[in-house]
Design a protein around this motif. Structure first.
Motif, PDB file in Angstrom:
ATOM      1  N   LEU A  75       3.982  10.415  -9.253  1.00 58.33           N
ATOM      2  CA  LEU A  75       3.154  10.723 -10.936  1.00 58.33           C
ATOM      3  C   LEU A  75       2.362  12.125 -10.737  1.00 58.33           C
ATOM      4  O   LEU A  75       2.676  12.800 -11.410  1.00 58.33           O
ATOM      5  CB  LEU A  75       2.298   9.780 -11.194  1.00 58.33           C
ATOM      6  N   VAL A  76       1.785  12.352  -9.427  1.00 56.96           N
ATOM      7  CA  VAL A  76       1.210  13.556  -9.363  1.00 56.96           C
ATOM      8  C   VAL A  76       2.184  14.636  -9.304  1.00 56.96           C
ATOM      9  O   VAL A  76       2.030  15.846 -10.045  1.00 56.96           O
ATOM     10  CB  VAL A  76       0.176  13.686  -8.115  1.00 56.96           C
ATOM     11  N   SER A  77       3.169  14.762  -8.757  1.00 59.74           N
ATOM     12  CA  SER A  77       4.330  15.754  -8.627  1.00 59.74           C
ATOM     13  C   SER A  77       5.015  15.936 -10.138  1.00 59.74           C
ATOM     14  O   SER A  77       5.103  17.167 -10.541  1.00 59.74           O
ATOM     15  CB  SER A  77       5.546  15.252  -7.754  1.00 59.74           C
ATOM     16  N   ILE A  88       4.292   5.772  -5.429  1.00 67.50           N
ATOM     17  CA  ILE A  88       4.248   6.061  -6.863  1.00 67.50           C
ATOM     18  C   ILE A  88       3.087   6.993  -7.267  1.00 67.50           C
ATOM     19  O   ILE A  88       3.271   7.867  -8.218  1.00 67.50           O
ATOM     20  CB  ILE A  88       3.702   4.684  -7.452  1.00 67.50           C
ATOM     21  N   ALA A  89       2.020   6.942  -6.656  1.00 68.48           N
ATOM     22  CA  ALA A  89       0.933   7.916  -6.733  1.00 68.48           C
ATOM     23  C   ALA A  89       1.608   9.460  -6.499  1.00 68.48           C
ATOM     24  O   ALA A  89       1.349  10.487  -7.463  1.00 68.48           O
ATOM     25  CB  ALA A  89      -0.228   7.727  -5.968  1.00 68.48           C
ATOM     26  N   VAL A  90       2.206   9.589  -5.660  1.00 67.30           N
ATOM     27  CA  VAL A  90       2.700  10.973  -5.338  1.00 67.30           C
ATOM     28  C   VAL A  90       3.479  11.575  -6.249  1.00 67.30           C
ATOM     29  O   VAL A  90       3.694  12.567  -6.754  1.00 67.30           O
ATOM     30  CB  VAL A  90       3.438  10.970  -3.692  1.00 67.30           C
ATOM     31  N   SER A 121       0.768  -1.284   0.127  1.00 67.63           N
ATOM     32  CA  SER A 121      -0.046  -0.068   0.023  1.00 67.63           C
ATOM     33  C   SER A 121       0.890   1.305  -0.034  1.00 67.63           C
ATOM     34  O   SER A 121       0.783   2.245  -0.507  1.00 67.63           O
ATOM     35  CB  SER A 121      -0.928   0.049   1.361  1.00 67.63           C
ATOM     36  N   GLU A 122       1.841   1.422   0.892  1.00 70.84           N
ATOM     37  CA  GLU A 122       2.943   2.420   1.016  1.00 70.84           C
ATOM     38  C   GLU A 122       3.606   2.626  -0.609  1.00 70.84           C
ATOM     39  O   GLU A 122       3.435   3.724  -0.810  1.00 70.84           O
ATOM     40  CB  GLU A 122       3.794   2.243   1.986  1.00 70.84           C
ATOM     41  N   GLY A 177       2.487   1.961  -3.484  1.00 72.38           N
ATOM     42  CA  GLY A 177       1.514   2.442  -4.416  1.00 72.38           C
ATOM     43  C   GLY A 177       1.123   3.886  -4.058  1.00 72.38           C
ATOM     44  O   GLY A 177       1.015   4.763  -5.241  1.00 72.38           O
ATOM     45  N   THR A 178       1.328   4.359  -2.886  1.00 76.51           N
ATOM     46  CA  THR A 178       0.952   5.524  -2.350  1.00 76.51           C
ATOM     47  C   THR A 178       2.241   6.488  -2.759  1.00 76.51           C
ATOM     48  O   THR A 178       1.963   7.603  -3.503  1.00 76.51           O
ATOM     49  CB  THR A 178       0.822   6.009  -0.828  1.00 76.51           C
TER      50      THR A 178
END
Length: 226
Positions: A30-32, A26-28, A20-21, A23-24
Motif C-alpha cells: 500500500l505504501v509503495s 500488505i502495508a508495504v 503478522s507477516e 499484514g506487513t
C-alpha cells in the motif's frame, strides 16, 4: 497433556507470525502504491517530470557526487538516532519501571525524526522563503527539544547525560553562528561543524539509552532463575 500442548504450540505460534507477516506485506504494498501513484499525479496533473523525482539531485544537476555529503551524513545520523529511540520506545511498552526513560526515548526520537526530515527536505528554509522569520519557523523544533531535555533530566542519573549536554551545546553554537550577522571566511564551516558534532552527540545519546531500555525491558520480562 503437557506434551500434547507443547506439540500444538509451534503451529499456533507460526500462525500468528504468518498473520503478522501478511499484514506487513500488505502495508508495504500500500505504501509503495501510494508513493508511485503520487509520482503519476505529479507528472500528469502538475507537470512535474517524474524523472526529476526519482533520480539523485546531484545527478539531475550534473554536480559531483560529493556535493552536500556532510549534510547527507547528518541526515543519516538523525535517522539512526530516531529509529533507535522510537524502536526501543515501541519494544518496551510492556516493560515495568521504564516510563521516564520511555518518555525520553519518545521525545528524543520525535526530535531526531523532525530534524532529519527537515534537513532532508529543507522544510524550514522553504517555509522561511514565504516571509515568515526563520526563528518563528523553528519554534516547533525548539519545543520538542525542550521536551527532550525535560524528560532526560528526570532520568539523568541513569543515562549518559553529558552526551545530551554536548549535543545541545553544539547545536546552540551552530544556531548562534547561523543567526549572527557575521560574514567572514570560514563562518559556514564552523556553523556546520558545530551542527554535525551536535547530531553525532545526540545520535550516540539516543542509541545508548535505547540499548539501556531494551536491556531493562528484556530483564523485566525474563527474570533470573535462581
Amino acid at each position: 497433556m503437557n506434551a500434547k500442548a507443547q506439540t500444538h504450540s509451534p503451529p499456533a505460534e507460526a500462525g500468528r507470525w504468518h498473520r503478522s507477516e501478511a499484514g506487513t506485506i500488505i502495508a508495504v504494498i500500500l505504501v509503495s502504491v501510494a508513493i508511485l501513484a503520487s509520482l503519476v499525479v505529479a507528472d500528469r496533473v502538475f507537470g512535474i517530470d517524474y524523472y526529476d523525482l526519482v533520480r539523485d539531485p546531484n545527478a539531475i544537476a550534473r554536480n559531483p557526487g560529493y556535493f552536500g555529503i556532510v549534510s547527507n551524513i547528518g541526515v543519516i545520523f538523525w535517522i539512526v538516532g530516531a529509529a533507535a529511540a522510537l524502536q526501543a520506545f515501541a519494544a518496551t511498552r510492556a516493560a515495568e519501571g521504564t516510563t521516564p526513560l520511555r518518555r525520553t526515548l519518545l521525545a528524543g526520537g520525535l526530535f531526531a525524526a523532525l530534524m532529519g526530515i527537515d534537513d532532508f527536505l529543507m522544510l524550514h528554509e522553504a517555509v522561511a522563503t514565504t516571509g515568515i522569520p526563520e526563528e518563528v519557523v523553528l519554534v516547533p523544533h525548539m519545543l520538542v527539544l525542550c521536551a527532550l531535555c525535560y524528560c532526560a533530566y528526570t532520568v539523568r542519573a541513569a543515562t549518559p547525560r553529558l552526551l545530551l549536554v554536548g549535543s545541545v551545546l553544539s547545536m546552540g553554537l551552530s544556531f548562534a553562528a547561523d543567526m549572527a550577522p557575521i560574514h567572514v571566511g570560514g563562518a559556514t564551516f564552523f556553523e556546520e561543524a558545530f551542527k554535525l558534532v551536535g547530531i553525532l552527540f545526540l545520535s550516540a545519546y539516543l542509541v545508548t539509552i535505547s540499548h539501556q531500555a531494551l536491556q531493562h525491558g528484556g530483564a523485566s520480562r525474563h527474570p533470573a532463575i535462581g
